[in-house]
Motif scaffolding. Structure first.
Motif, PDB file in Angstrom:
ATOM      1  N   ALA A   1       8.731  -7.555   1.858  1.00 17.96           N
ATOM      2  CA  ALA A   1       9.862  -6.809   1.289  1.00 17.96           C
ATOM      3  C   ALA A   1       9.800  -6.673  -0.224  1.00 17.96           C
ATOM      4  O   ALA A   1      10.446  -5.788  -0.793  1.00 17.96           O
ATOM      5  N   TRP A   2       9.043  -7.520  -0.887  1.00 24.98           N
ATOM      6  CA  TRP A   2       9.072  -7.518  -2.351  1.00 24.98           C
ATOM      7  C   TRP A   2       8.551  -6.212  -2.955  1.00 24.98           C
ATOM      8  O   TRP A   2       9.190  -5.647  -3.840  1.00 24.98           O
ATOM      9  N   SER A   3       7.420  -5.723  -2.496  1.00 26.28           N
ATOM     10  CA  SER A   3       6.839  -4.501  -3.082  1.00 26.28           C
ATOM     11  C   SER A   3       7.765  -3.291  -2.990  1.00 26.28           C
ATOM     12  O   SER A   3       7.922  -2.566  -3.978  1.00 26.28           O
ATOM     13  N   PRO A   4       8.400  -3.035  -1.823  1.00 23.94           N
ATOM     14  CA  PRO A   4       9.342  -1.904  -1.795  1.00 23.94           C
ATOM     15  C   PRO A   4      10.504  -2.071  -2.773  1.00 23.94           C
ATOM     16  O   PRO A   4      10.956  -1.091  -3.358  1.00 23.94           O
ATOM     17  N   LEU A   5      10.966  -3.310  -2.949  1.00 18.92           N
ATOM     18  CA  LEU A   5      12.067  -3.532  -3.887  1.00 18.92           C
ATOM     19  C   LEU A   5      11.627  -3.329  -5.338  1.00 18.92           C
ATOM     20  O   LEU A   5      12.326  -2.686  -6.122  1.00 18.92           O
ATOM     21  N   PHE A   6      10.486  -3.891  -5.681  1.00 15.83           N
ATOM     22  CA  PHE A   6      10.032  -3.830  -7.067  1.00 15.83           C
ATOM     23  C   PHE A   6       9.426  -2.469  -7.396  1.00 15.83           C
ATOM     24  O   PHE A   6       9.866  -1.794  -8.319  1.00 15.83           O
ATOM     25  N   PHE A   7       8.401  -2.065  -6.635  1.00 18.93           N
ATOM     26  CA  PHE A   7       7.683  -0.831  -6.947  1.00 18.93           C
ATOM     27  C   PHE A   7       8.351   0.408  -6.362  1.00 18.93           C
ATOM     28  O   PHE A   7       8.377   1.453  -6.998  1.00 18.93           O
ATOM     29  N   GLY A   8       8.882   0.287  -5.135  1.00 20.00           N
ATOM     30  CA  GLY A   8       9.499   1.445  -4.487  1.00 20.00           C
ATOM     31  C   GLY A   8      10.839   1.815  -5.104  1.00 20.00           C
ATOM     32  O   GLY A   8      11.050   2.945  -5.517  1.00 20.00           O
ATOM     33  N   LEU A   9      11.746   0.840  -5.153  1.00 25.34           N
ATOM     34  CA  LEU A   9      13.078   1.098  -5.713  1.00 25.34           C
ATOM     35  C   LEU A   9      13.137   0.920  -7.225  1.00 25.34           C
ATOM     36  O   LEU A   9      14.145   1.246  -7.843  1.00 25.34           O
TER      37      LEU A   9
ATOM     38  N   ALA B   1       0.833  -1.205   0.000  1.00 23.77           N
ATOM     39  CA  ALA B   1       0.000   0.000   0.000  1.00 23.77           C
ATOM     40  C   ALA B   1       0.872   1.260   0.000  1.00 23.77           C
ATOM     41  O   ALA B   1       0.497   2.279  -0.584  1.00 23.77           O
ATOM     42  N   TRP B   2       2.022   1.187   0.670  1.00 25.10           N
ATOM     43  CA  TRP B   2       2.932   2.333   0.695  1.00 25.10           C
ATOM     44  C   TRP B   2       3.626   2.535  -0.647  1.00 25.10           C
ATOM     45  O   TRP B   2       3.973   3.647  -1.010  1.00 25.10           O
ATOM     46  N   TRP B   3       3.900   1.422  -1.335  1.00 29.74           N
ATOM     47  CA  TRP B   3       4.559   1.477  -2.636  1.00 29.74           C
ATOM     48  C   TRP B   3       3.680   0.789  -3.676  1.00 29.74           C
ATOM     49  O   TRP B   3       3.972  -0.325  -4.110  1.00 29.74           O
TER      50      TRP B   3
ATOM     51  N   GLN C   1      13.407  -1.837  -8.942  1.00 27.08           N
ATOM     52  CA  GLN C   1      14.529  -2.733  -9.192  1.00 27.08           C
ATOM     53  C   GLN C   1      14.023  -4.160  -9.460  1.00 27.08           C
ATOM     54  O   GLN C   1      14.093  -5.021  -8.583  1.00 27.08           O
ATOM     55  N   PRO C   2      13.521  -4.428 -10.668  1.00 25.33           N
ATOM     56  CA  PRO C   2      13.003  -5.770 -10.951  1.00 25.33           C
ATOM     57  C   PRO C   2      14.036  -6.878 -10.770  1.00 25.33           C
ATOM     58  O   PRO C   2      13.687  -7.980 -10.340  1.00 25.33           O
ATOM     59  N   GLY C   3      15.309  -6.606 -11.055  1.00 20.09           N
ATOM     60  CA  GLY C   3      16.345  -7.622 -10.885  1.00 20.09           C
ATOM     61  C   GLY C   3      16.556  -7.980  -9.419  1.00 20.09           C
ATOM     62  O   GLY C   3      16.639  -9.160  -9.054  1.00 20.09           O
ATOM     63  N   VAL C   4      16.622  -6.971  -8.562  1.00 15.15           N
ATOM     64  CA  VAL C   4      16.776  -7.205  -7.129  1.00 15.15           C
ATOM     65  C   VAL C   4      15.525  -7.898  -6.589  1.00 15.15           C
ATOM     66  O   VAL C   4      15.612  -8.836  -5.795  1.00 15.15           O
ATOM     67  N   ALA C   5      14.359  -7.443  -7.036  1.00 16.46           N
ATOM     68  CA  ALA C   5      13.100  -8.049  -6.597  1.00 16.46           C
ATOM     69  C   ALA C   5      13.016  -9.509  -7.047  1.00 16.46           C
ATOM     70  O   ALA C   5      12.480 -10.353  -6.326  1.00 16.46           O
ATOM     71  N   PHE C   6      13.568  -9.803  -8.225  1.00 12.88           N
ATOM     72  CA  PHE C   6      13.568 -11.184  -8.701  1.00 12.88           C
ATOM     73  C   PHE C   6      14.424 -12.074  -7.790  1.00 12.88           C
ATOM     74  O   PHE C   6      14.007 -13.163  -7.407  1.00 12.88           O
ATOM     75  N   ALA C   7      15.597 -11.586  -7.410  1.00 13.28           N
ATOM     76  CA  ALA C   7      16.456 -12.351  -6.498  1.00 13.28           C
ATOM     77  C   ALA C   7      15.748 -12.543  -5.154  1.00 13.28           C
ATOM     78  O   ALA C   7      15.774 -13.639  -4.574  1.00 13.28           O
ATOM     79  N   GLU C   8      15.071 -11.509  -4.691  1.00 18.65           N
ATOM     80  CA  GLU C   8      14.367 -11.586  -3.414  1.00 18.65           C
ATOM     81  C   GLU C   8      13.197 -12.566  -3.485  1.00 18.65           C
ATOM     82  O   GLU C   8      12.959 -13.328  -2.548  1.00 18.65           O
ATOM     83  N   ILE C   9      12.474 -12.587  -4.601  1.00 25.13           N
ATOM     84  CA  ILE C   9      11.323 -13.487  -4.700  1.00 25.13           C
ATOM     85  C   ILE C   9      11.787 -14.948  -4.771  1.00 25.13           C
ATOM     86  O   ILE C   9      11.073 -15.849  -4.326  1.00 25.13           O
ATOM     87  N   LEU C  10      12.989 -15.173  -5.281  1.00 25.89           N
ATOM     88  CA  LEU C  10      13.532 -16.541  -5.252  1.00 25.89           C
ATOM     89  C   LEU C  10      13.828 -16.965  -3.807  1.00 25.89           C
ATOM     90  O   LEU C  10      13.563 -18.112  -3.426  1.00 25.89           O
ATOM     91  N   LEU C  11      14.342 -16.047  -3.003  1.00 23.11           N
ATOM     92  CA  LEU C  11      14.538 -16.328  -1.571  1.00 23.11           C
ATOM     93  C   LEU C  11      13.194 -16.569  -0.885  1.00 23.11           C
ATOM     94  O   LEU C  11      13.075 -17.471  -0.048  1.00 23.11           O
TER      95      LEU C  11
END
Length: 164
Positions: free
Chosen positions: A99-107, A33-35, A109-119
């Motif tokens: 953590a995924w939404s701030p990485l993908f939508f906030g920052l 909701a924030w991002w 950074q689809p590449g970083v978000a992709f690594a995070e979603i694998l974790l």
């Protein structure tokens, strides 16, 4: 050890705990909701099979309720005192989920978000395995969640490739 902590809680105390698990699971959506997606996301090249935006709310709402019931079923088998490892894994995957939404939508950074979603996917799998040893239905309730996150990971990876 206190016997009341090591045995399943009385039913009269379980419903408030279920509500707590539901609130906790839905709280992991607060960063989304924030991002929110916003104009940046709308402008991305998306694959033809990308679901319509309205699908995400009902899907996540259903998954959060299923996740909460799953954690509650495990919690009923002795609370945190007996199920510390399994419930900690659940909480870890919940933090990764948030953590995924701030990485993908906030920052953006689809590449970083992709690594995070694998974790996140690995954490969900570990949670399912841990829950299965305690309560099979609790594990099965997480299967739609890992299926959706698998789809989301594939979509995230595709968006990353389509939008270098």
């Amino acid at each position: 050890m206190n016997a009341s902590l090591a045995t399943p809680q009385p039913v009269r105390w379980c419903w408030p705990v279920l509500l707590g698990w539901i609130l906790l699971c839905f709280a992991s959506a607060v960063p989304a909701a924030w991002w929110p997606p916003g104009d940046w996301y709308l402008a991305l090249n998306k694959p033809e099979w990308h679901p319509p935006t309205w699908v995400f709310g009902p899907v996540w709402s259903t998954l959060y309720v299923m996740m909460a019931v799953s954690a509650w079923l495990v919690w009923q088998q002795g609370g945190f005192a007996r199920q510390r490892r399994a419930l900690t894994l659940f909480l870890v995957q919940l933090v990764l989920n948030a953590a995924w939404s701030p990485l993908f939508f906030g920052l953006k950074q689809p590449g970083v978000a992709f690594a995070e979603i694998l974790l996140l996917w690995l954490a969900i799998l570990a949670t399912i395995i841990s829950f299965h040893r305690i309560h099979r239905l609790a594990a099965w309730l997480l299967v739609p969640y890992i299926a959706w996150v698998s789809f989301a990971a594939f979509l995230n990876g595709t968006l990353w490739q389509l939008n270098p």
